[in-house]
Design an enzyme around this catalytic site. Sequence first.
Site, PDB file in Angstrom:
ATOM      1  N   GLU A  10       0.905  -1.127   0.110  1.00 26.58           N
ATOM      2  CA  GLU A  10      -0.032  -0.093  -0.053  1.00 26.58           C
ATOM      3  C   GLU A  10       0.711   1.203  -0.075  1.00 26.58           C
ATOM      4  OE1 GLU A  10      -2.669   0.439   3.297  1.00 26.58           O
ATOM      5  OE2 GLU A  10      -3.667   2.452   2.547  1.00 26.58           O
ATOM      6  N   LYS A  64      -2.430  -1.893  -2.995  1.00 26.67           N
ATOM      7  CA  LYS A  64      -3.441  -1.292  -2.436  1.00 26.67           C
ATOM      8  C   LYS A  64      -3.037   0.195  -2.687  1.00 26.67           C
ATOM      9  CE  LYS A  64      -6.035  -0.170   1.696  1.00 26.67           C
ATOM     10  NZ  LYS A  64      -6.628  -0.804   2.768  1.00 26.67           N
TER      11      LYS A  64
HETATM   12  P1  13P Z   1      -9.208   4.138   4.205  1.00 24.54           P
HETATM   13  O1  13P Z   1     -10.143   3.300   3.008  1.00 24.54           O
HETATM   14  O2  13P Z   1      -9.968   4.818   5.265  1.00 24.54           O
HETATM   15  O3  13P Z   1      -8.072   4.956   3.239  1.00 24.54           O
HETATM   16  O4  13P Z   1      -8.540   3.107   4.695  1.00 24.54           O
HETATM   17  C1  13P Z   1      -7.873   1.994   3.994  1.00 24.54           C
HETATM   18  C2  13P Z   1      -6.593   1.703   4.616  1.00 24.54           C
HETATM   19  O5  13P Z   1      -6.386   0.482   4.957  1.00 24.54           O
HETATM   20  C3  13P Z   1      -5.770   2.517   4.955  1.00 24.54           C
HETATM   21  O6  13P Z   1      -4.484   2.013   5.429  1.00 24.54           O
END
Ligand code: 13P
Length: 340
Positions: free
Chosen positions: A177, A219
């Site tokens: 991510e 992500k």
């Molecule tokens: P949000 O969808 O609220 O951005 O959270 C996703 C997430 O896992 C952030 O690390």
Amino acid sequence: MSTQALKETARALVAPGKGILAADESSGTIKKRFDSIGVESTEESRRAYRDLLFTTPGVEEFISGVILFDETIRQSSADGTPFPKLLEGKGIIPGIKVDKGAKDLANAPGEKITEGLDGLRERLEEYRSLGARFTKWRAVITIGAGIPSEYCIWANAHALARFAALSQEAGLVPIVEPEVLMDGDHTIDRSFDVTSRTLHAVFTELRDQRVHFDQMLLKPNMVLSGYDCPEQAGPEEVAERTLECFRRHVPAAVPGIVFLSGGQSDEDATVHLNAMNAIGPHPWQLSFSYGRALQAPALKAWGGRPENVQAAQRAFYHRAKLNSAARSGSYTPEMEKLAA
Ligand code: 13P
């Protein structure tokens, strides 16, 4: 754990019509969420809230996996069933956030580096024994005057790849991510440029560190106008620019892209995902791994009161169902009004 099993888990997480619930808010973040509804954050209130989400009847139709926080993976449902076991029993894959948060990056004012690599190999062993089958690590890239620096982008990309390699070694599917924050008044062109530079670094490091692209998920943020930008791109432009960016950088071997919501309203997050899937097919599955955009209506409906649990579950089910529709481009705004 065979590589085949990792591939299957990655694909199952992005099965058609399904996406991931991010319920891995750290203690600080969940406190902020609870403050917004006037609920005290205690170990028991956090447990009760996660219990409500995970036991929502039928939500497994739309939710393939749940990302847990360290405290949550050790907690149990009201009947004593450990959360990972409860989720597995519903056909939902348990996962775990393994990073230790974004801290200030040395010699880089305003920029962050994510910590948590020391001792990670041992922690991954423990999380696997607790039932986790996938992992998540979040890097944060901030857009501002003169930032992000290449230094910040590459330091975070290197850490993401180290996390991903260790996860695969431990038999866990990594969710990589790199979040480019959409806070600020920057244009969508600037979001495109920074997301592009970030993905270039991330996939270079992943390749150099021998991460298997077919056994991971990405992500990312969507490519949006900064939230305070006077000119806001509409859903079609967001879909086109986001896809253009990802086609340039994300290998087709990656089974799925699971977007974060990143502070978009829950409706915007659904509309944008729907717009992208409406102009498919794409080399990868395009799905969701939303925290706020899946939980906001449920959190509000709950308000910390046991008598509101069913209403909160209905709200969560409804939001999950709408995002499921967005997986195939079949969401319409009218569906917002239909009761769950
Ligand atoms: P949000 O969808 O609220 O951005 O959270 C996703 C997430 O896992 C952030 O690390």
